[in-house]
Design a protein around this motif. Structure first.
Motif, PDB file in Angstrom:
ATOM      1  N   VAL A 112       0.826  -1.210   0.000  1.00 33.63           N
ATOM      2  CA  VAL A 112       0.000   0.000   0.000  1.00 33.63           C
ATOM      3  C   VAL A 112       0.859   1.258   0.000  1.00 33.63           C
ATOM      4  N   GLU A 113       1.878   1.276   0.860  1.00 34.18           N
ATOM      5  CA  GLU A 113       2.735   2.454   0.950  1.00 34.18           C
ATOM      6  C   GLU A 113       3.511   2.684  -0.336  1.00 34.18           C
ATOM      7  N   ALA A 114       3.960   1.596  -0.970  1.00 32.58           N
ATOM      8  CA  ALA A 114       4.705   1.728  -2.222  1.00 32.58           C
ATOM      9  C   ALA A 114       3.823   2.324  -3.311  1.00 32.58           C
ATOM     10  N   LEU A 115       2.584   1.856  -3.403  1.00 30.68           N
ATOM     11  CA  LEU A 115       1.680   2.348  -4.432  1.00 30.68           C
ATOM     12  C   LEU A 115       1.184   3.760  -4.135  1.00 30.68           C
ATOM     13  N   GLN A 116       1.013   4.066  -2.855  1.00 29.95           N
ATOM     14  CA  GLN A 116       0.641   5.432  -2.498  1.00 29.95           C
ATOM     15  C   GLN A 116       1.769   6.401  -2.856  1.00 29.95           C
ATOM     16  N   GLY A 117       2.997   5.915  -2.717  1.00 32.59           N
ATOM     17  CA  GLY A 117       4.145   6.734  -3.081  1.00 32.59           C
ATOM     18  C   GLY A 117       4.203   7.026  -4.572  1.00 32.59           C
ATOM     19  N   LEU A 118       3.520   6.186  -5.356  1.00 31.38           N
ATOM     20  CA  LEU A 118       3.457   6.390  -6.805  1.00 31.38           C
ATOM     21  C   LEU A 118       2.239   7.215  -7.211  1.00 31.38           C
ATOM     22  N   GLY A 119       1.474   7.647  -6.205  1.00 30.05           N
ATOM     23  CA  GLY A 119       0.357   8.537  -6.491  1.00 30.05           C
ATOM     24  C   GLY A 119      -1.022   7.941  -6.449  1.00 30.05           C
ATOM     25  N   TRP A 120      -1.126   6.669  -6.084  1.00 35.40           N
ATOM     26  CA  TRP A 120      -2.435   6.030  -6.038  1.00 35.40           C
ATOM     27  C   TRP A 120      -3.082   6.233  -4.673  1.00 35.40           C
ATOM     28  N   SER A 121      -4.393   6.386  -4.637  1.00 34.87           N
ATOM     29  CA  SER A 121      -5.102   6.539  -3.368  1.00 34.87           C
ATOM     30  C   SER A 121      -5.299   5.176  -2.728  1.00 34.87           C
ATOM     31  N   LYS A 122      -5.423   5.170  -1.402  1.00 34.30           N
ATOM     32  CA  LYS A 122      -5.568   3.912  -0.675  1.00 34.30           C
ATOM     33  C   LYS A 122      -6.830   3.173  -1.100  1.00 34.30           C
TER      34      LYS A 122
END
Length: 203
Positions: free
Chosen positions: A162-172
């Protein structure tokens, strides 16, 4: 008047109404001219649509400075939710995060002593996971789920993913929604992230 209203809410064990609006982690449900905010796990939120009727089994939770209503489609999920919040270190919001995996999967993990399952939830450490299993493992016999309920492992709640994808700009919410269908055989975080990025989920 306030105390009477609180007593009235406390007595509610279920609510049927029209979905007035959907928030990130809750439904606004209109019933008899009153709009209730009902916090729900993601799988429940995905079942409701604005303007459509919905029936939820509910739990009214009271804390020192907050009163909240939590809702579930199945009575068994509500029962499991109540068991989870009885464990020290697991509050209602954390219990909702755990139940993103689905009540059947959570039930199975606790009964089988799967510490890693609970540790995959953000905010749950090893000690809390072990405490939950120790306290609840023998107390879930009266809670049952249908054979059709999913037992998929909760790879989509792994904090690293989750944190990796949020770092790429995706919402939780987008991440959790898309990764509900993540193939069970994918176990490593990098495999899951790669799988997600090839699915074309919209930001």
């Amino acid at each position: 008047m306030v105390s009477f209203f609180c007593f009235f809410i406390f007595m509610i064990c279920g609510l049927s109404g029209i979905v007035f609006e959907r928030e990130e982690n809750a439904f606004l449900v209109e019933k008899g001219g009153i709009v209730f905010r009902i916090f729900c796990p993601l799988p429940v939120l995905e079942q409701g649509k604005k303007g459509k009727s919905i029936t939820l089994h509910t739990h009214f939770h009271v804390r020192e400075q907050e009163m909240s209503l939590y809702g579930f489609l199945e009575k068994s999920e509500l029962q499991l939710f109540k068991k989870l919040i009885s464990v020290s270190g697991i509050g209602p919001r954390t219990a909702l995060e755990i139940l993103v995996a689905g009540g059947a999967a959570v039930h199975s993990a606790i009964v089988s002593g799967d510490v890693a399952f609970l540790c995959s939830v953000k905010g749950i450490g090893k000690k809390t996971a072990e405490r939950a299993i120790l306290e609840l493992q023998e107390k879930l016999a009266d809670i049952s789920f249908s054979k059709n309920a999913s037992l998929q492992t909760p790879v989509f709640v792994l904090s690293e993913v989750v944190e990796a994808l949020q770092g790429l700009g995706w919402s939780k919410s987008v991440i959790e929604n898309a990764l509900r269908n993540c193939p069970k055989e994918l176990e490593k975080a990098e495999e899951i992230v790669r799988w997600f990025l090839t699915q074309g989920a919209q930001k």
